[in-house]
Design a protein around this motif. Structure first.
Motif, PDB file in Angstrom:
ATOM      1  N   ASP A  53       0.825  -1.205   0.000  1.00 34.73           N
ATOM      2  CA  ASP A  53       0.000   0.000   0.000  1.00 34.73           C
ATOM      3  C   ASP A  53       0.863   1.260   0.000  1.00 34.73           C
ATOM      4  O   ASP A  53       0.569   2.222  -0.725  1.00 34.73           O
ATOM      5  CB  ASP A  53      -0.922   0.008   1.217  1.00 34.73           C
ATOM      6  N   ALA A  80      -6.707   6.460  -2.615  1.00 36.36           N
ATOM      7  CA  ALA A  80      -7.323   7.699  -2.143  1.00 36.36           C
ATOM      8  C   ALA A  80      -6.414   8.876  -2.491  1.00 36.36           C
ATOM      9  O   ALA A  80      -5.192   8.741  -2.549  1.00 36.36           O
ATOM     10  CB  ALA A  80      -7.553   7.631  -0.637  1.00 36.36           C
ATOM     11  N   LYS A 137      -6.044  10.904   1.408  1.00 40.05           N
ATOM     12  CA  LYS A 137      -5.957  10.063   2.605  1.00 40.05           C
ATOM     13  C   LYS A 137      -4.964   8.926   2.355  1.00 40.05           C
ATOM     14  O   LYS A 137      -4.801   8.470   1.219  1.00 40.05           O
ATOM     15  CB  LYS A 137      -7.337   9.482   2.972  1.00 40.05           C
ATOM     16  N   PHE A 166      -4.688   5.664   2.193  1.00 37.19           N
ATOM     17  CA  PHE A 166      -5.139   4.287   2.102  1.00 37.19           C
ATOM     18  C   PHE A 166      -5.448   3.902   0.658  1.00 37.19           C
ATOM     19  O   PHE A 166      -5.753   4.732  -0.186  1.00 37.19           O
ATOM     20  CB  PHE A 166      -6.347   4.028   3.004  1.00 37.19           C
ATOM     21  N   ASP A 183      -7.946   1.328  -1.404  1.00 34.98           N
ATOM     22  CA  ASP A 183      -9.168   0.554  -1.252  1.00 34.98           C
ATOM     23  C   ASP A 183      -9.132  -0.636  -2.208  1.00 34.98           C
ATOM     24  O   ASP A 183      -9.064  -0.477  -3.427  1.00 34.98           O
ATOM     25  CB  ASP A 183     -10.379   1.447  -1.564  1.00 34.98           C
ATOM     26  N   SER A 242     -11.557  -3.039  -2.141  1.00 33.36           N
ATOM     27  CA  SER A 242     -12.858  -3.693  -1.952  1.00 33.36           C
ATOM     28  C   SER A 242     -13.627  -3.940  -3.242  1.00 33.36           C
ATOM     29  O   SER A 242     -14.659  -4.608  -3.208  1.00 33.36           O
ATOM     30  CB  SER A 242     -13.728  -2.856  -0.999  1.00 33.36           C
ATOM     31  N   ILE A 301     -20.614  -2.676   5.974  1.00 30.89           N
ATOM     32  CA  ILE A 301     -19.946  -2.137   7.155  1.00 30.89           C
ATOM     33  C   ILE A 301     -20.797  -2.469   8.380  1.00 30.89           C
ATOM     34  O   ILE A 301     -21.982  -2.785   8.258  1.00 30.89           O
ATOM     35  CB  ILE A 301     -19.727  -0.605   7.060  1.00 30.89           C
ATOM     36  N   GLN A 348     -17.462   3.534   9.623  1.00 31.30           N
ATOM     37  CA  GLN A 348     -16.565   2.738   8.782  1.00 31.30           C
ATOM     38  C   GLN A 348     -16.666   3.100   7.307  1.00 31.30           C
ATOM     39  O   GLN A 348     -15.793   2.746   6.516  1.00 31.30           O
ATOM     40  CB  GLN A 348     -16.872   1.248   8.973  1.00 31.30           C
ATOM     41  N   LYS A 369     -16.142   5.842   5.972  1.00 27.63           N
ATOM     42  CA  LYS A 369     -15.038   6.731   5.605  1.00 27.63           C
ATOM     43  C   LYS A 369     -13.829   5.948   5.130  1.00 27.63           C
ATOM     44  O   LYS A 369     -13.020   6.461   4.352  1.00 27.63           O
ATOM     45  CB  LYS A 369     -14.657   7.599   6.808  1.00 27.63           C
ATOM     46  N   GLU A 370     -13.691   4.715   5.605  1.00 27.50           N
ATOM     47  CA  GLU A 370     -12.566   3.880   5.205  1.00 27.50           C
ATOM     48  C   GLU A 370     -12.937   2.914   4.084  1.00 27.50           C
ATOM     49  O   GLU A 370     -12.161   2.031   3.736  1.00 27.50           O
ATOM     50  CB  GLU A 370     -12.048   3.093   6.425  1.00 27.50           C
ATOM     51  N   ARG A 371     -14.120   3.090   3.528  1.00 23.04           N
ATOM     52  CA  ARG A 371     -14.560   2.248   2.423  1.00 23.04           C
ATOM     53  C   ARG A 371     -15.198   3.156   1.370  1.00 23.04           C
ATOM     54  O   ARG A 371     -16.386   3.093   1.080  1.00 23.04           O
ATOM     55  CB  ARG A 371     -15.564   1.188   2.916  1.00 23.04           C
ATOM     56  N   GLN A 372     -14.379   3.999   0.791  1.00 26.94           N
ATOM     57  CA  GLN A 372     -14.877   5.003  -0.143  1.00 26.94           C
ATOM     58  C   GLN A 372     -15.220   4.421  -1.515  1.00 26.94           C
ATOM     59  O   GLN A 372     -16.055   4.964  -2.230  1.00 26.94           O
ATOM     60  CB  GLN A 372     -13.845   6.124  -0.316  1.00 26.94           C
TER      61      GLN A 372
END
Length: 414
Positions: free
Chosen positions: A41, A92, A95, A97, A99, A101, A264, A269, A271-274
């Motif tokens: 990452d 992101a 931010k 991170f 993602d 997902s 979620i 949560q 916010k961490e799975r945009q």
């Protein structure tokens, strides 16, 4: 003070559909980054230029939009009857991170071409002139995608006359098939309903509810009626993305949909799975002017769809969201199906107790896109039982080409 030289990593910068991203062969990454984890990452964040509090990604390969802040890692497939494993990372912008997902349907169009050019496809599966069929295992969602890549003189053909709204110049057409794109083991509608009322605070919507279809096909998506959001459904990027209050409202609604869909456990949560779920709003077809100034007439389209990506209105349409649109349109009673039925007679849909198919042309901010879906369902056990729909296949055409190839350089993070 002594500083280490930059890392030099083989990479290719490609456009796929209406997105751009940095493509890597798994084996070209530094050893610590060949497995999932914080080091991988950190590398991809630095490649793209995130996190950037200025939201410009000036010191990286990203283009400061959700469509251009993307990475792809490919390897020879570990799956039977597949050619290549495709892993997508949505980076992101502001931010720290990545993602993992969901998939990127647009960059999927470039996967087959990159795999061929990078030697990841066996020579006996290629053709000198014609169409090479590349079977892709999409690792993020565990699904099969089939790309039909044109070849000429033994190489990938990138140039051609196919025009894709949202892309300025023509290129070769790449048909893509998304097989059984429903999430997981086929939970097409995670709440068990094709349409329902999504409860939200009255501070967001005075009635405290929105008519919604929540579907997991291509990518988890919640479809809403534009009118219930106080919108027309023909908005362009500037109208939505310059309205901070509207963006905050849509993001808050997306969080409630994520909770309802079981993606979620707590609202925070989201916010961490945009990247997922996507939020899209639909409206019946009407005349509107696209972002390029072209008049899209009501007679050209079946409905209008606008989709949010990473907190902003997408400039065209995500490929995975197009899969969700086609899937929802093929099932009677969904928000998408109802919006399309205002101007599109369902006589072209072959519905019976076990199957349905539909092709639609929908309007988006940059123009139009045609997609088709084939669905099937289990027979009713009794008259009270609900039909259990699944999507067998979604098809659409995109295009792709190499923009730059060589090495990407990043400061040594190890």
């Amino acid at each position: 003070m002594t500083y280490l030289p930059q890392l030099k990593i083989p990479a290719t910068y490609m456009r796929g559909g209406t997105s751009k991203g940095v493509f890597f062969k798994l084996t070209d990454l530094p050893l610590p980054c060949q497995v999932a984890g914080p080091q991988r990452d950190a590398l991809l964040l630095r490649v793209i230029g995130s996190p950037d509090p200025y939201a410009k990604q000036t010191d990286g390969m990203g283009g400061a939009t959700s469509s251009t802040s993307k990475t792809v890692i490919l390897s020879k497939s570990s799956q039977v009857n597949h050619d290549v494993d495709y892993l997508f990372g949505q980076v992101a912008i502001d931010k720290p991170f990545v993602d993992w997902s969901g998939n990127c349907g647009n960059l999927t169009a470039a996967v087959g071409a990159f795999a061929i050019s990078s030697g990841l496809i066996s020579a006996d599966k290629l053709v000198t002139d014609g169409i090479a069929v590349v079977r892709i295992w999409q690792k993020n969602i565990g699904k099969t995608i089939v790309a039909h890549v044109p070849m000429c003189n033994g190489e990938v053909q990138e140039t051609g006359g196919f025009m894709l709204d949202g892309v300025t110049f023509p290129a070769a057409e790449v048909p893509i098939e998304f097989l059984n794109p429903a999430d997981g083991e086929g939970a097409l509608f995670p709440t068990g309903k094709v349409i329902e009322k999504l409860k939200v605070p009255v501070e967001l919507i005075p009635t405290g509810e929105l008519t919604a279809t929540m579907i997991s096909a291509g990518i988890p998506t919640v479809f809403l009626n534009a009118e219930e959001l106080g919108l027309c459904g023909n908005e362009l990027q500037e109208q939505v993305n310059n309205d901070e209050a509207l963006l905050e409202k849509l993001e808050a609604i997306r969080a409630y949909a994520a909770l309802k869909m079981g993606l979620i456990d707590k609202l925070a949560q989201a916010k961490e799975r945009q990247h997922t779920p996507k939020l899209a709003f639909v409206a019946p077809a009407s005349d509107y002017e696209s972002a390029s100034g072209v008049l899209i007439k009501q007679s050209q389209i079946d409905l209008q769809v606008r989709a949010m990506s990473m907190g902003k209105l997408h400039h065209a349409m995500m490929g995975t969201a197009a899969v969700a649109i086609a899937s929802a349109a093929s099932v009677l009673g969904t928000v998408v199906n109802i919006a399309a039925s205002h101007t599109h007679n369902d006589t072209d849909i072959e519905h019976n107790s076990s199957s349905a198919s539909k092709t639609i042309n929908f309007g988006h901010p940059s123009g139009t896109l045609k997609v088709s879906a084939t669905a099937s369902c289990a027979a009713k056990v009794n008259e009270q039982a609900k039909l259990q729909w699944q999507i067998d296949k979604v098809m659409m055409s995109r295009s792709a080409r190499v923009l730059m190839e060589g090495w990407v350089r990043v400061p040594d993070i190890f």
